[in-house]
Write an enzyme that holds these catalytic residues in place. Sequence first.
Site, short mmCIF file in Angstrom:
data_model
loop_
_atom_site.label_atom_id
_atom_site.label_comp_id
_atom_site.label_asym_id
_atom_site.label_seq_id
_atom_site.Cartn_x
_atom_site.Cartn_y
_atom_site.Cartn_z
N ASP A 264 62.90 76.04 34.88
CA ASP A 264 63.85 74.94 35.02
C ASP A 264 64.19 74.48 33.60
O ASP A 264 63.43 73.78 32.95
CB ASP A 264 63.19 73.82 35.83
CG ASP A 264 64.09 72.60 35.99
OD1 ASP A 264 65.10 72.51 35.28
OD2 ASP A 264 63.76 71.73 36.83
N TYR B 94 58.68 67.78 36.36
CA TYR B 94 59.74 67.04 37.05
C TYR B 94 60.88 68.02 37.33
O TYR B 94 61.35 68.70 36.43
CB TYR B 94 60.27 65.88 36.20
CG TYR B 94 61.45 65.20 36.84
CD1 TYR B 94 61.27 64.29 37.88
CD2 TYR B 94 62.76 65.51 36.46
CE1 TYR B 94 62.35 63.71 38.52
CE2 TYR B 94 63.84 64.93 37.09
CZ TYR B 94 63.64 64.03 38.12
OH TYR B 94 64.70 63.46 38.75
N LYS C 293 72.33 69.24 33.10
CA LYS C 293 72.40 68.21 32.06
C LYS C 293 73.41 68.53 30.93
O LYS C 293 74.57 68.20 31.07
CB LYS C 293 71.00 67.93 31.52
CG LYS C 293 70.16 67.20 32.58
CD LYS C 293 68.99 66.44 32.00
CE LYS C 293 68.48 65.41 32.98
NZ LYS C 293 67.31 65.82 33.75
N TYR D 273 66.53 54.33 40.40
CA TYR D 273 65.12 53.92 40.35
C TYR D 273 65.00 52.40 40.36
O TYR D 273 64.22 51.82 39.61
CB TYR D 273 64.43 54.51 39.11
CG TYR D 273 64.64 56.00 38.98
CD1 TYR D 273 64.06 56.88 39.89
CD2 TYR D 273 65.45 56.53 37.98
CE1 TYR D 273 64.27 58.24 39.80
CE2 TYR D 273 65.66 57.90 37.89
CZ TYR D 273 65.07 58.74 38.80
OH TYR D 273 65.26 60.08 38.72
C1 PLP Z 1 67.09 65.96 35.24
C2 PLP Z 1 66.31 67.11 35.70
C3 PLP Z 1 66.49 67.64 36.99
C4 PLP Z 1 67.41 67.01 38.01
O1 PLP Z 1 68.75 67.06 37.63
P1 PLP Z 1 69.81 66.05 38.30
O2 PLP Z 1 71.11 66.50 37.73
O3 PLP Z 1 69.40 64.68 37.89
O4 PLP Z 1 69.71 66.24 39.77
C5 PLP Z 1 65.75 68.75 37.34
N1 PLP Z 1 64.89 69.33 36.46
C6 PLP Z 1 64.70 68.85 35.23
C7 PLP Z 1 63.77 69.55 34.29
C8 PLP Z 1 65.39 67.72 34.80
O5 PLP Z 1 65.18 67.22 33.57
#
Ligand code: PLP
Length: 445
Positions: free
Chosen positions: A264, A167, A293, A39
């Site tokens: 997600d 996101y 993550k 970013y």
């Molecule tokens: C961080 C994140 C992503 C993307 O994951 P990356 O490993 O950075 O590609 C997707 N969804 C959510 C909810 C996230 O917090």
Amino acid sequence: MTDALTDAQTDAQTDAQTDALPWTPELAAADRDKVWHPYAPMPSVVEPFPVVGADGVRIRLADGRELVDGMASWWSAIHGYRHPVLDQAVRDQLDSMAHVMFGGLTHAPAVRLAERLTAMAPAGLEHVFFADSGSVSVEVAIKMCLQYQRSQGHASRTRLMTVRGGYHGDTFGAMAVTDPAGSMHQLWADVLPEHVFADRPPKTLTEEYAAHLAQLASRHADTLAAIIVEPVVQGAGGMHFYDSEVLKVLRALCDEHGLLLVFDEIATGFGRTGELFAAEHAGVSPDIMTVGKALTGGYMTMAAVLCTTRVAHGISSGEAPVLMHGPTFMANPLACAAAYASTGLLLEGTWREQVAGIGKLLTEHLEPARELPGVADVRVLGAIGVIEMQQPTDMRVATKAAMDQGVWIRPFGKLLYVMPPYVTGEEDVARIAAGLVAAARASGE
Ligand SMILES: *Cc1c(COP(=O)(O)O)cnc(C)c1O
């Protein structure tokens, strides 16, 4: 404490930490000149702080300063750095193989991790597709949704419904379901598919909001394949916590209209919100779930897509009876080993008290910040603490104020927030909170 842990700790004591590559002015110059940071423009305008090591909950900078990590390296390092069990798991795996391709081959680290993930996940999620990052797992999840609908004879169902403030990652498919305001959608208006956005889910579910969701879903049902949301906590889209009852409404709408429900859990998974998965706050199972993550305890990049047998068999009996996806580093054995060790630590169960303890302390120490000038809101859920300002903060000012308290944070926009490693002790949690409050004070001046 397990034997594995004691053995590993002894090992860690005998082999002292190898010195990291020393940081030099030449490296600093090359960083400015060659390396593009997230970013950020190239060359960067804000110089990053060089790190030479990290241990437990502390990050060591090249200038000798030690910072307590309030960020767990973007939600991932839940057990802290250089954890003896995780270190040992990766070393052991290295002794047999670092990597092999996953097409036509398989290995125990992947299989046992898949078994464990399906056992831990909300009911019904029985199959695992490994991906190499969170964004890619979202791409895979979207592909599964579209392909499933196609297999059921609904080729026109190619759009997703989601909520504002979400996101889901930075790749194009993921970006298209991310909040248009936060992800510079205007830059990409011509290239991104147009999905259906509902309003941001409220703190407390209202009849109006449920009706709004129902109306959107029924109006667009013919073109919708699925609904995708981050359950309960919207992370990078605003650190917003919403009523878990919303998830029940979404589940019912999906069932009514033949849509798949995708959660997600990349940020919320593995205990962060106080439940192992945020879906459990509502007792709702999605059809597809993405995790990433904290999956490897922050050791390596890895994500996974879990789905139900209905979805898997639907796709596999469709016109293209395969899922056309296969990242080169799919199910990387080192990452699988780290993830197996990290989830193993979670299964021991202490995370629940740790997360509750962090939440309690954060509440206690952050609540007074409500009275500070410029503060709009203070909120805590699980081991997540947020101070929202009325105006966007100057990242440099806020970061420096926290660093002066010995704390690492990474604010964005109006949001000052922390999600420390679960192993953070009471004093360090207090310090992290003090760093966050100092950042709020400096930002509100
Ligand atoms: C961080 C994140 C992503 C993307 O994951 P990356 O490993 O950075 O590609 C997707 N969804 C959510 C909810 C996230 O917090």
